[in-house]
Design a protein around this motif. Structure first.
Motif, PDB file in Angstrom:
ATOM      1  N   LEU A 190      10.686  46.101  52.681  1.00 43.55           N
ATOM      2  CA  LEU A 190      10.347  45.717  51.307  1.00 43.55           C
ATOM      3  C   LEU A 190      10.311  46.947  50.408  1.00 43.55           C
ATOM      4  CD1 LEU A 190       9.446  43.630  49.219  1.00 43.55           C
ATOM      5  CD2 LEU A 190       7.095  43.954  50.027  1.00 43.55           C
ATOM      6  N   VAL A 191       9.706  48.025  50.905  1.00 46.46           N
ATOM      7  CA  VAL A 191       9.639  49.261  50.117  1.00 46.46           C
ATOM      8  C   VAL A 191      11.037  49.812  49.863  1.00 46.46           C
ATOM      9  CG1 VAL A 191       8.892  51.672  50.168  1.00 46.46           C
ATOM     10  CG2 VAL A 191       7.313  49.863  50.861  1.00 46.46           C
ATOM     11  N   ILE A 192      11.893  49.782  50.887  1.00 50.01           N
ATOM     12  CA  ILE A 192      13.260  50.267  50.716  1.00 50.01           C
ATOM     13  C   ILE A 192      13.991  49.435  49.667  1.00 50.01           C
ATOM     14  CG2 ILE A 192      15.508  50.517  51.847  1.00 50.01           C
ATOM     15  CD1 ILE A 192      14.017  51.182  54.422  1.00 50.01           C
ATOM     16  N   SER A 193      13.827  48.116  49.725  1.00 53.22           N
ATOM     17  CA  SER A 193      14.493  47.231  48.761  1.00 53.22           C
ATOM     18  C   SER A 193      14.010  47.491  47.346  1.00 53.22           C
ATOM     19  CB  SER A 193      14.243  45.761  49.139  1.00 53.22           C
ATOM     20  OG  SER A 193      14.738  45.472  50.425  1.00 53.22           O
ATOM     21  N   ILE A 194      12.696  47.630  47.187  1.00 53.07           N
ATOM     22  CA  ILE A 194      12.143  47.881  45.855  1.00 53.07           C
ATOM     23  C   ILE A 194      12.615  49.232  45.335  1.00 53.07           C
ATOM     24  CG2 ILE A 194      10.006  48.334  44.592  1.00 53.07           C
ATOM     25  CD1 ILE A 194       8.644  46.265  46.331  1.00 53.07           C
ATOM     26  N   THR A 195      12.680  50.236  46.205  1.00 55.05           N
ATOM     27  CA  THR A 195      13.141  51.566  45.798  1.00 55.05           C
ATOM     28  C   THR A 195      14.579  51.510  45.301  1.00 55.05           C
ATOM     29  OG1 THR A 195      11.667  52.613  47.419  1.00 55.05           O
ATOM     30  CG2 THR A 195      13.507  53.930  46.568  1.00 55.05           C
ATOM     31  N   ILE A 196      15.415  50.775  46.020  1.00 54.57           N
ATOM     32  CA  ILE A 196      16.819  50.647  45.608  1.00 54.57           C
ATOM     33  C   ILE A 196      16.920  49.936  44.260  1.00 54.57           C
ATOM     34  CG2 ILE A 196      19.024  49.536  46.156  1.00 54.57           C
ATOM     35  CD1 ILE A 196      18.405  50.002  49.102  1.00 54.57           C
ATOM     36  N   VAL A 197      16.170  48.846  44.094  1.00 55.14           N
ATOM     37  CA  VAL A 197      16.212  48.087  42.833  1.00 55.14           C
ATOM     38  C   VAL A 197      15.722  48.943  41.675  1.00 55.14           C
ATOM     39  CG1 VAL A 197      15.191  46.154  41.583  1.00 55.14           C
ATOM     40  CG2 VAL A 197      16.024  45.823  43.914  1.00 55.14           C
ATOM     41  N   MET A 198      14.597  49.625  41.872  1.00 52.00           N
ATOM     42  CA  MET A 198      14.054  50.454  40.802  1.00 52.00           C
ATOM     43  C   MET A 198      15.007  51.605  40.461  1.00 52.00           C
ATOM     44  SD  MET A 198      11.281  48.995  39.920  1.00 52.00           S
ATOM     45  CE  MET A 198      10.565  50.267  38.871  1.00 52.00           C
ATOM     46  N   GLY A 199      15.611  52.210  41.485  1.00 50.26           N
ATOM     47  CA  GLY A 199      16.567  53.285  41.232  1.00 50.26           C
ATOM     48  C   GLY A 199      17.759  52.794  40.432  1.00 50.26           C
ATOM     49  N   ALA A 200      18.271  51.611  40.795  1.00 48.01           N
ATOM     50  CA  ALA A 200      19.402  51.050  40.064  1.00 48.01           C
ATOM     51  C   ALA A 200      19.020  50.710  38.628  1.00 48.01           C
ATOM     52  CB  ALA A 200      19.921  49.804  40.786  1.00 48.01           C
ATOM     53  N   MET A 201      17.811  50.186  38.443  1.00 44.78           N
ATOM     54  CA  MET A 201      17.365  49.841  37.101  1.00 44.78           C
ATOM     55  C   MET A 201      17.249  51.080  36.219  1.00 44.78           C
ATOM     56  SD  MET A 201      14.448  46.932  37.895  1.00 44.78           S
ATOM     57  CE  MET A 201      13.950  46.886  36.161  1.00 44.78           C
ATOM     58  N   PHE A 202      16.680  52.152  36.767  1.00 38.44           N
ATOM     59  CA  PHE A 202      16.542  53.382  35.988  1.00 38.44           C
ATOM     60  C   PHE A 202      17.906  53.972  35.640  1.00 38.44           C
ATOM     61  CE2 PHE A 202      12.153  53.811  37.916  1.00 38.44           C
ATOM     62  CZ  PHE A 202      11.502  53.524  36.725  1.00 38.44           C
ATOM     63  N   LYS A 203      18.825  53.927  36.579  1.00 40.14           N
ATOM     64  CA  LYS A 203      20.157  54.468  36.332  1.00 40.14           C
ATOM     65  C   LYS A 203      20.877  53.659  35.267  1.00 40.14           C
ATOM     66  CE  LYS A 203      20.952  56.680  40.812  1.00 40.14           C
ATOM     67  NZ  LYS A 203      21.782  56.710  42.041  1.00 40.14           N
ATOM     68  N   ARG A 204      20.726  52.331  35.343  1.00 35.89           N
ATOM     69  CA  ARG A 204      21.374  51.504  34.330  1.00 35.89           C
ATOM     70  C   ARG A 204      20.743  51.736  32.963  1.00 35.89           C
ATOM     71  NH1 ARG A 204      24.679  47.459  36.163  1.00 35.89           N
ATOM     72  NH2 ARG A 204      24.287  46.198  34.307  1.00 35.89           N
ATOM     73  N   ALA A 205      19.412  51.916  32.957  1.00 43.92           N
ATOM     74  CA  ALA A 205      18.749  52.180  31.676  1.00 43.92           C
ATOM     75  C   ALA A 205      19.220  53.508  31.100  1.00 43.92           C
ATOM     76  CB  ALA A 205      17.228  52.202  31.872  1.00 43.92           C
ATOM     77  N   ASP A 206      19.346  54.533  31.953  1.00 42.46           N
ATOM     78  CA  ASP A 206      19.846  55.830  31.486  1.00 42.46           C
ATOM     79  C   ASP A 206      21.275  55.708  30.988  1.00 42.46           C
ATOM     80  OD1 ASP A 206      17.473  57.004  32.102  1.00 42.46           O
ATOM     81  OD2 ASP A 206      18.112  57.780  34.054  1.00 42.46           O
ATOM     82  N   TYR A 207      22.081  54.944  31.700  1.00 42.86           N
ATOM     83  CA  TYR A 207      23.485  54.792  31.313  1.00 42.86           C
ATOM     84  C   TYR A 207      23.610  54.134  29.946  1.00 42.86           C
ATOM     85  CZ  TYR A 207      28.156  52.865  31.066  1.00 42.86           C
ATOM     86  OH  TYR A 207      29.406  52.519  30.652  1.00 42.86           O
ATOM     87  N   TYR A 208      22.900  52.988  29.788  1.00 45.10           N
ATOM     88  CA  TYR A 208      23.022  52.281  28.519  1.00 45.10           C
ATOM     89  C   TYR A 208      22.372  53.064  27.392  1.00 45.10           C
ATOM     90  CZ  TYR A 208      24.855  48.218  30.930  1.00 45.10           C
ATOM     91  OH  TYR A 208      25.635  47.376  31.659  1.00 45.10           O
ATOM     92  N   GLY A 209      21.298  53.831  27.688  1.00 49.62           N
ATOM     93  CA  GLY A 209      20.705  54.674  26.659  1.00 49.62           C
ATOM     94  C   GLY A 209      21.667  55.764  26.224  1.00 49.62           C
ATOM     95  N   SER A 210      22.373  56.371  27.195  1.00 48.89           N
ATOM     96  CA  SER A 210      23.358  57.401  26.865  1.00 48.89           C
ATOM     97  C   SER A 210      24.522  56.804  26.098  1.00 48.89           C
ATOM     98  CB  SER A 210      23.861  58.067  28.143  1.00 48.89           C
ATOM     99  OG  SER A 210      22.781  58.671  28.849  1.00 48.89           O
ATOM    100  N   SER A 211      24.950  55.601  26.473  1.00 48.97           N
ATOM    101  CA  SER A 211      26.061  54.941  25.763  1.00 48.97           C
ATOM    102  C   SER A 211      25.685  54.638  24.327  1.00 48.97           C
ATOM    103  CB  SER A 211      26.436  53.644  26.492  1.00 48.97           C
ATOM    104  OG  SER A 211      26.872  53.911  27.809  1.00 48.97           O
ATOM    105  N   PHE A 212      24.423  54.203  24.118  1.00 52.03           N
ATOM    106  CA  PHE A 212      23.983  53.902  22.770  1.00 52.03           C
ATOM    107  C   PHE A 212      23.968  55.148  21.895  1.00 52.03           C
ATOM    108  CE2 PHE A 212      20.445  53.493  19.721  1.00 52.03           C
ATOM    109  CZ  PHE A 212      20.883  52.419  18.987  1.00 52.03           C
TER     110      PHE A 212
END
Length: 199
Positions: A171-193
């Protein structure tokens, strides 16, 4: 095109989901295996009334379980009423009588056609051969199947904790992967904006 390649893939969410599902499967497998192993570690069945000699390899407290439902050699034993059943334990080498008492903690189990409950308890200070005798106070009574076990609750508890631990890790591994992906996507879209505003 280079910017699109930097966009975090949604496959990470799928991977996290698969890991979590695998964790649930592992939890169920370990739990069932642990329960099965704990019950199988109980001693050989003893049909009472009668006397059976068994070897006890360790010192400490042993519990005698009454198996209310048990199939042995093609015969079904169902112990519905064993009121008055007594049990005696004796060291075969020295003849010393071992005190038998009621179990301090009541334990019940049901697994693959076997249903048991703790009925007696005794403690030995010397490993060796011991005679287990079962008899009825009034002379006669129905046949009953008894088994002797040691540290059954502890073994079962370890299996449960190990299974839960495996589930928590996945469960911890899954949450870590999801949170990491969410942060990366947020950084990506913030940089794109920001790039869109600058251009």
């Amino acid at each position: 095109m280079a910017a699109n390649n930097l966009q975090p893939s949604r496959r990470w969410y799928g991977a996290a989901g698969l890991i979590f599902v695998a964790g649930i499967g592992l939890f169920v497998f370990l739990l069932l295996s642990g329960i099965s192993s704990s019950i199988e570690q109980l001693g050989d069945p003893m049909v009472m009334p009668g006397t059976v000699e068994i070897r006890l390899e360790e010192t400490g407290i042993y519990t005698i379980y009454l198996e209310r439902t048990r199939v042995m050699d093609g015969t079904l034993y169902e112990s519905v009423n064993v009121s008055g059943l007594k049990c005696a334990v004796k060291n075969s080498d020295t003849g010393q009588i071992v005190e038998v008492s009621s179990p301090r903690i009541n334990t019940n189990y049901s697994w693959r056609g076997r249903r048991g409950m703790s009925v007696f308890e005794f403690e030995i200070e010397t490993p060796g051969m011991y005679e287990i005798s079962g008899y009825y106070e009034l002379g006669e009574g129905p046949k009953a199947v008894l088994v002797v076990g040691k540290d059954f609750r502890r073994s079962l508890g370890r299996s449960i904790l190990f299974s839960i631990g495996a589930l928590i890790v996945t469960l911890v591994i899954s949450i870590t992967i999801v949170m990491g992906a969410m942060f990366k996507r947020a950084d990506y879209y913030g940089s794109s904006f920001k790039r869109g505003r600058v251009s």
